[in-house]
Design a protein around this motif. Structure first.
Motif, short mmCIF file in Angstrom:
data_model
loop_
_atom_site.label_atom_id
_atom_site.label_comp_id
_atom_site.label_asym_id
_atom_site.label_seq_id
_atom_site.Cartn_x
_atom_site.Cartn_y
_atom_site.Cartn_z
N VAL A 1 -30.24 -38.72 -14.22
CA VAL A 1 -29.82 -39.31 -15.50
C VAL A 1 -30.30 -40.76 -15.59
N ILE A 2 -30.09 -41.51 -14.52
CA ILE A 2 -30.50 -42.92 -14.53
C ILE A 2 -32.02 -43.04 -14.67
N LYS A 3 -32.76 -42.29 -13.84
CA LYS A 3 -34.22 -42.37 -13.89
C LYS A 3 -34.76 -41.99 -15.27
N THR A 4 -34.22 -40.94 -15.83
CA THR A 4 -34.70 -40.45 -17.12
C THR A 4 -34.50 -41.48 -18.23
N HIS A 5 -33.35 -42.14 -18.24
CA HIS A 5 -33.00 -43.01 -19.37
C HIS A 5 -33.26 -44.49 -19.12
N ALA A 6 -33.52 -44.89 -17.88
CA ALA A 6 -33.84 -46.29 -17.58
C ALA A 6 -35.35 -46.53 -17.57
N ARG A 7 -36.12 -45.48 -17.48
CA ARG A 7 -37.57 -45.59 -17.32
C ARG A 7 -38.26 -45.99 -18.62
N THR A 8 -39.12 -47.01 -18.52
CA THR A 8 -40.01 -47.36 -19.63
C THR A 8 -41.44 -47.02 -19.28
N GLY A 9 -41.70 -46.83 -17.99
CA GLY A 9 -43.05 -46.56 -17.53
C GLY A 9 -43.80 -47.82 -17.14
N ASP A 10 -43.17 -48.96 -17.31
CA ASP A 10 -43.80 -50.23 -16.96
C ASP A 10 -43.29 -50.71 -15.60
N LYS A 11 -44.10 -51.51 -14.95
CA LYS A 11 -43.70 -52.11 -13.69
C LYS A 11 -42.43 -52.94 -13.92
N GLY A 12 -41.50 -52.88 -12.98
CA GLY A 12 -40.25 -53.62 -13.12
C GLY A 12 -39.12 -52.83 -13.73
N ASP A 13 -39.26 -51.49 -13.80
CA ASP A 13 -38.19 -50.65 -14.36
C ASP A 13 -36.93 -50.66 -13.51
N GLY A 14 -37.04 -50.94 -12.21
CA GLY A 14 -35.84 -51.04 -11.39
C GLY A 14 -35.90 -50.21 -10.14
N LEU A 15 -34.76 -50.16 -9.45
CA LEU A 15 -34.61 -49.45 -8.18
C LEU A 15 -33.26 -48.76 -8.14
N ILE A 16 -33.17 -47.70 -7.33
CA ILE A 16 -31.90 -47.00 -7.10
C ILE A 16 -31.71 -46.88 -5.60
N TYR A 17 -30.51 -47.24 -5.12
CA TYR A 17 -30.16 -47.12 -3.71
C TYR A 17 -28.96 -46.18 -3.59
N VAL A 18 -28.92 -45.42 -2.50
CA VAL A 18 -27.78 -44.55 -2.20
C VAL A 18 -27.29 -44.88 -0.79
N SER A 19 -25.97 -45.11 -0.68
CA SER A 19 -25.35 -45.44 0.61
C SER A 19 -24.17 -44.52 0.86
N ASN A 20 -23.80 -44.40 2.12
CA ASN A 20 -22.60 -43.65 2.49
C ASN A 20 -21.35 -44.48 2.22
N VAL A 21 -20.28 -43.81 1.83
CA VAL A 21 -18.97 -44.44 1.65
C VAL A 21 -18.04 -43.78 2.65
N GLU A 22 -17.48 -44.58 3.55
CA GLU A 22 -16.61 -44.02 4.59
C GLU A 22 -15.24 -43.65 4.07
N SER A 23 -14.70 -44.43 3.15
CA SER A 23 -13.38 -44.11 2.61
C SER A 23 -13.18 -44.83 1.29
N LYS A 24 -12.16 -44.39 0.57
CA LYS A 24 -11.75 -45.11 -0.64
C LYS A 24 -10.24 -45.05 -0.72
N THR A 25 -9.65 -46.09 -1.27
CA THR A 25 -8.20 -46.17 -1.45
C THR A 25 -7.92 -46.71 -2.84
N ARG A 26 -7.13 -45.98 -3.59
CA ARG A 26 -6.73 -46.46 -4.91
C ARG A 26 -5.65 -47.50 -4.73
N ILE A 27 -5.83 -48.66 -5.30
CA ILE A 27 -4.89 -49.78 -5.12
C ILE A 27 -3.53 -49.47 -5.74
#
Length: 106
Positions: free
Chosen positions: A76-102
């Motif tokens: 979804v991000i790649k499809t709608h963020a892309r202009t085809g020009d240099k500088g369109d951006g980057l996407i990173y994916v990381s692991n999340v060990e845990s989450k806690t709702r405050i």
């Protein structure tokens, strides 16, 4: 769980956000920032009072999601963020060990 960080052009944010919500990915965080890298867009480069060099405005989207949703969200991000020009951006994916709702500690 995974965390997706996407750095995109500011003018593409509304389109990306609208389509993430359309695909039922309603919950994400958006940050406005300034990026400096190998590429600066000659149409949008400008000096900053905060940073004494040329740079570009950038939007960072952060989403924490289930592992099974990563590919679809990235698409979804790649499809709608892309202009085809240099500088369109980057996407990173990381692991999340845990989450806690405050609110309730869950």
């Amino acid at each position: 769980m995974k965390e997706i960080k996407a750095f995109i052009r500011p003018e593409r944010l509304n389109l990306v956000a609208k389509n993430l919500k359309k695909e039922q990915y309603c919950c994400f965080t958006v940050f406005q920032g300034e990026g400096v890298g190998d590429y600066t867009d000659p149409k949008t480069e400008f000096p900053s009072l905060n940073f004494p060099f040329l740079h570009n405005k950038v939007i960072k989207i952060e989403i924490v999601c289930n592992k099974d949703d990563v590919d679809k969200i990235i698409n979804v991000i790649k499809t709608h963020a892309r202009t085809g020009d240099k500088g369109d951006g980057l996407i990173y994916v990381s692991n999340v060990e845990s989450k806690t709702r405050i609110r309730d500690g869950k």
